[in-house]
Write a protein that holds these residues in place. Structure first.
Motif, PDB file in Angstrom:
ATOM      1  N   GLY A  16       0.856  -1.163   0.000  1.00 47.57           N
ATOM      2  CA  GLY A  16       0.000   0.000   0.000  1.00 47.57           C
ATOM      3  C   GLY A  16       0.896   1.218   0.000  1.00 47.57           C
ATOM      4  N   GLU A  17       0.483   2.276   0.678  1.00 41.65           N
ATOM      5  CA  GLU A  17       1.256   3.519   0.662  1.00 41.65           C
ATOM      6  C   GLU A  17       2.363   3.487   1.697  1.00 41.65           C
ATOM      7  OE1 GLU A  17       0.408   8.267   1.200  1.00 41.65           O
ATOM      8  OE2 GLU A  17      -0.976   7.067  -0.005  1.00 41.65           O
ATOM      9  N   ASN A  18       3.564   3.861   1.282  1.00 40.01           N
ATOM     10  CA  ASN A  18       4.744   3.885   2.140  1.00 40.01           C
ATOM     11  C   ASN A  18       5.397   5.259   2.063  1.00 40.01           C
ATOM     12  OD1 ASN A  18       5.414   0.782   2.835  1.00 40.01           O
ATOM     13  ND2 ASN A  18       4.579   0.937   0.764  1.00 40.01           N
ATOM     14  N   SER A  49       6.146   9.461  -1.264  1.00 38.77           N
ATOM     15  CA  SER A  49       5.230   8.374  -0.956  1.00 38.77           C
ATOM     16  C   SER A  49       5.205   7.427  -2.141  1.00 38.77           C
ATOM     17  CB  SER A  49       3.823   8.908  -0.677  1.00 38.77           C
ATOM     18  OG  SER A  49       3.814   9.732   0.467  1.00 38.77           O
ATOM     19  N   ASP A  72       3.107   3.969  -3.408  1.00 38.99           N
ATOM     20  CA  ASP A  72       2.027   3.002  -3.180  1.00 38.99           C
ATOM     21  C   ASP A  72       2.353   1.733  -3.942  1.00 38.99           C
ATOM     22  OD1 ASP A  72      -0.279   1.556  -2.872  1.00 38.99           O
ATOM     23  OD2 ASP A  72      -1.589   3.309  -3.015  1.00 38.99           O
ATOM     24  N   ALA A 115      -0.923   0.295  -5.651  1.00 40.90           N
ATOM     25  CA  ALA A 115      -1.539   1.047  -6.733  1.00 40.90           C
ATOM     26  C   ALA A 115      -0.589   1.170  -7.900  1.00 40.90           C
ATOM     27  CB  ALA A 115      -1.973   2.421  -6.247  1.00 40.90           C
TER      28      ALA A 115
END
Length: 799
Positions: free
Chosen positions: A190-192, A215, A217, A220
């Motif tokens: 996911g988002e990091n 960021s 993702d 995504a």
């Protein structure tokens, strides 16, 4: 995978993983398919999978669990990554998932990718790779290199980790990391929040502006979003890091979070030296992209002295520009062309654009004020962001050598005045802001012994110590210039009054271990060596392919040992010799046979100016006090306390031995606490990691054991009355008390000897002085041991 030639080495980007379905005779990028009908193609550029329908291609979307996805971190800096999902798992809720990552940088430099919970550096974890070593995991405890700490060995779980500089001049770092590891920041599907950084070269140092947060993702389709940098201090939503725990004073936000375009911000340059500044933004402009912005600066020094603030592009003195003020005159702008006073030049009249410039000495303070345009044609620009500054002051109002009163630092004018002391800025090996005058008053070891001559034409000279001379000349090929030279070499000659082996070492930090040296032995060899330790067996010749010296010889003639050689200044995998500041080390023996040196020292030599500066470590008095106090504790009072117990038959009856024993141990404990506190405070002052070597760790262990020994003495079981038998608990306590006491005493003897050696290495003490102190120490300790052992044995035998 394949290599770039027939020698097995790192493959760089020439490798990939793929699935092949042998039953369907087609590649599986996602599923099997006939290769001639609707084949699956893998787009290596972004990891996307597309299905071909006739002549049209339908985009399905990047699958970073199948192929490498890519993310441009910055111009010339590429990130590639792929998520590895174990069979039977899914990426969204995975145990054992890992991520393979590759960073490709156009140039040679250290590289870093960090994992963060909040997008900030402090508290994050990073993988850092330095060419020539293996990438490892680090804790980012602060902005200074001293608090960038390796994770413990059990957390070094990277696999397939490597970093190389390929034939195309690219630095490539690759590794595989578990996404979820106990006690570490998790990388999620996911988002990091990630952070990247790289250096300007292969030496780990401050990154300057070469860093950013972003960021990414991973779910995504690898969407990456660069996080906004803090550029507007008036925006209330801007979050400025305020976690200054364990961060050196020079790194903490000195402004208190105020707007430096409205009020004066402050920055403590050093004890008793304050910088105040305010950015003046014309109406209708903004500070980030401003024409006509100026900075008003005020330097306040406790005492009467000349003052200087310099503006630099690289944190080094040479090539910088400075405002220098001398009480009784007007502050002016100078070009810092070198260390010699002859190349510290006033700028031309048309560049003397300071306004409201003054310097006064009143009420015991020297105060210099001026306003300067931030952007001026042909001058170093002051940015609304990170700036490399240098400060200096004299010891009085006469312009002369500043000594250690100088340092380099980074000041971020956008991040509400965050000042960062540059790595080693307080270390005398760093390039100083040096304004020299009255050369007769400057110590010989600091003067440019080249006399201002061109060391690319004639030999320059540098007196290393009495009776030991260094001569050198830089050889520049036609069509090259020495500052950016491929193929430049240096001719060097060492002349020593006497017959002995001689050595010159090249270092990255002014220390012996990890450095490289040319060592010459009269009548034998002149070779390049790796200095891996202090003992002879750890000083090893480099492999034959690295023995590239030419015209190398070492002879003894007319009462002198003379070593000559020519060395390439830049050689792969070796410490580079720069046309600028270099950390060198010299040493010589007492005889022609290579043994422990008779004398040695470290120094900085600037090959462009001929200026040499001897390196002296700070806080000598504090470490000497530490050693003297702990010698009194463990070399005098503790042995006397033990002797009072063992030789009690020689003392009057009535328990006087116990009073002496307890009193001396109490004094030694008080001294131990004082010496321990000095060590911790001085280590913190030097911004060094605590308990980082065996001596420091043993000191901590002894401190804990000594406290336990004292507590045990206070709560000891009652001694039986005359005629009573000792209880088992009393017997056990006596055995434990004696064993712990003997252990502490033995550790203390070892610690004191190690301390003598460490002090000698740190401060380059004279070899004969160190030897005399060591002999005296062991004589004293031998007497103490003899009294305890022989006296104790005598009374034991007599009883």
């Amino acid at each position: 995978a394949h290599g770039s030639d027939a020698t097995l080495a790192y493959h760089g980007g020439s490798r990939s993983s793929f699935s092949l379905n042998l039953s369907g005779s087609g590649f599986v990028g996602g599923t099997a398919t006939e290769p001639t009908e609707n084949p699956v193609t893998n787009d290596e550029a972004d990891g996307s999978v597309a299905v071909v329908q006739g002549n049209e291609q339908e985009q399905v979307g990047p699958d970073c669990t199948v192929n490498f996805c890519e993310n441009d971190l910055a111009s010339g800096f590429l990130q590639k990554y792929k998520i590895n999902v174990p069979e039977g798992q899914n990426a969204a809720n995975c145990e054992g998932c890992s991520i393979t990552m590759e960073l490709i940088f156009e140039g040679e430099a250290w590289l870093s990718i960090a994992f963060s919970e909040d997008g900030k550096m402090i508290g994050s974890e990073a993988v850092i790779g330095i060419p020539g070593s293996i990438p490892q995991k680090y804790m980012l405890g602060g902005y200074d290199v001293s608090v960038i700490q390796l994770m413990p060995e059990e957390q070094q779980t990277l696999t397939d980790a490597g970093i190389t500089v390929n034939e195309d001049g690219q630095t490539v770092m690759a590794f595989t990391k578990l996404m979820s590891e106990p006690g570490e920041i998790e990388i999620v599907y996911g988002e990091n929040r990630f952070l990247w950084a790289h250096g300007n070269d292969a030496t780990l140092a401050h990154h300057g502006n070469n860093r950013a947060a972003f960021s990414l993702d991973l779910a995504a389709a690898g969407a990456a979003v660069a996080e906004e940098e803090v550029t507007d201090p008036t925006d209330p939503s801007v979050e400025v890091e305020e976690d200054s725990v364990n961060v050196p004073d020079a790194i903490q936000d000195p402004s208190g979070g105020q707007d430096c375009t409205v009020n004066f911000c402050e920055n403590d340059l050093a004890s008793g030296f304050l910088q105040k500044y305010k950015i003046n933004v014309p109406e209708g402009q903004n500070a980030a992209n401003c024409e006509g912005c100026s900075i008003t600066m005020e330097l306040i020094f406790e005492g009467e002295a000349w003052l200087s603030i310099a503006f630099s592009e690289d944190g080094k003195m040479i090539g910088s520009e400075a405002v220098i003020g001398i009480p009784g005159s007007i502050p002016q702008k100078y070009m810092l062309g070198g260390y010699d006073v002859s190349v510290i030049q006033l700028m031309p009249e048309e560049q003397q654009t300071l306004t409201d410039a003054s310097i006064t000495a009143t009420n015991g303070q020297t105060i210099m004020k001026f306003t300067k345009l931030m952007s001026e044609p042909g001058e170093i620009e002051i940015l609304f962001g990170d700036n490399e500054f240098l400060w200096a002051h004299g010891s009085d109002a006469t312009l002369a050598y500043h000594g250690n009163n100088r340092a380099a630092f980074i000041l971020d004018l956008a991040a509400v005045g965050v000042a960062i002391g540059e790595e080693g800025a307080t270390n005398p090996t760093d390039p100083p802001v040096e304004v020299e005058d009255n050369r007769g008053n400057v110590p010989n070891a600091i003067q440019g012994l080249g006399g201002g001559q061109d060391c690319t034409v004639k030999f320059c000279e540098n007196e290393l110590t009495t009776g030991f001379l260094q001569k050198y000349r830089i050889n520049v090929p036609d069509g090259q210039d020495p500052e950016t030279c491929d193929g430049c070499t240096i001719d060097m000659e060492l002349i020593y009054d006497g017959e002995a082996w001689v050595s010159i070492g090249f270092s990255l930090n002014g220390r012996m271990i990890g450095s490289e040296a040319v060592i010459g032995i009269p009548g034998s060899t002149t070779l390049k060596y790796n200095l891996n330790g202090y003992t002879d067996n750890l000083v090893q010749p480099m492999p034959q392919e690295q023995q590239t010296l030419t015209d190398a010889s070492t002879v003894f003639q007319n009462g002198q040992t003379i070593m000559k050689f020519t060395k390439i200044m830049k050689e792969p995998g070796e410490v580079e010799i720069l046309f600028g500041d270099n950390d060198f080390l010299w040493a010589h023996g007492s005889a022609p046979a290579l043994t422990y040196h008779a004398s040695r020292s470290a120094f900085v030599l600037n090959l462009s100016s001929g200026a040499a500066q001897e390196v002296t470590a700070p806080n000598k008095g504090l470490w000497l006090a530490h050693g003297v106090i702990l010698f009194l504790a463990w070399g005098v009072f503790v042995p006397f306390a033990v002797q009072a117990s063992l030789l009690r038959k020689l003392l009057p009856e009535g328990g006087i031995w116990f009073q002496i024993h307890r009193g001396l141990n109490t004094i030694s404990l008080a001294l131990f606490i004082a010496g321990f506190a000095i060590s911790v405070a001085t280590t913190n002052k030097e911004e060094q990691p605590h308990f980082s070597n065996p001596h420091r760790r043993m000191g901590l262990a002894m401190f804990i054991m000594a406290i336990l020994q004292v507590i045990g003495g206070i709560v000891r079981p009652h001694n039986p009355l005359e005629g009573e038998k000792k209880k088992p608990v009393r017997v056990g306590w006596e055995v434990g008390h004696r064993v712990l006491g003997v252990s502490l005493l033995a550790c203390g003897f070892w610690q004191m000897y190690e301390g003598i050696l460490l002090y000698g290495v740190k401060y380059s003490t004279d070899e004969s002085d160190e030897e005399a102190i060591t002999i005296a120490y062991w004589v004293w300790i031998s007497v103490m041991i003899a009294v305890m052992v022989l006296g104790g044995a005598f009374f034991k035998f007599r009883n």
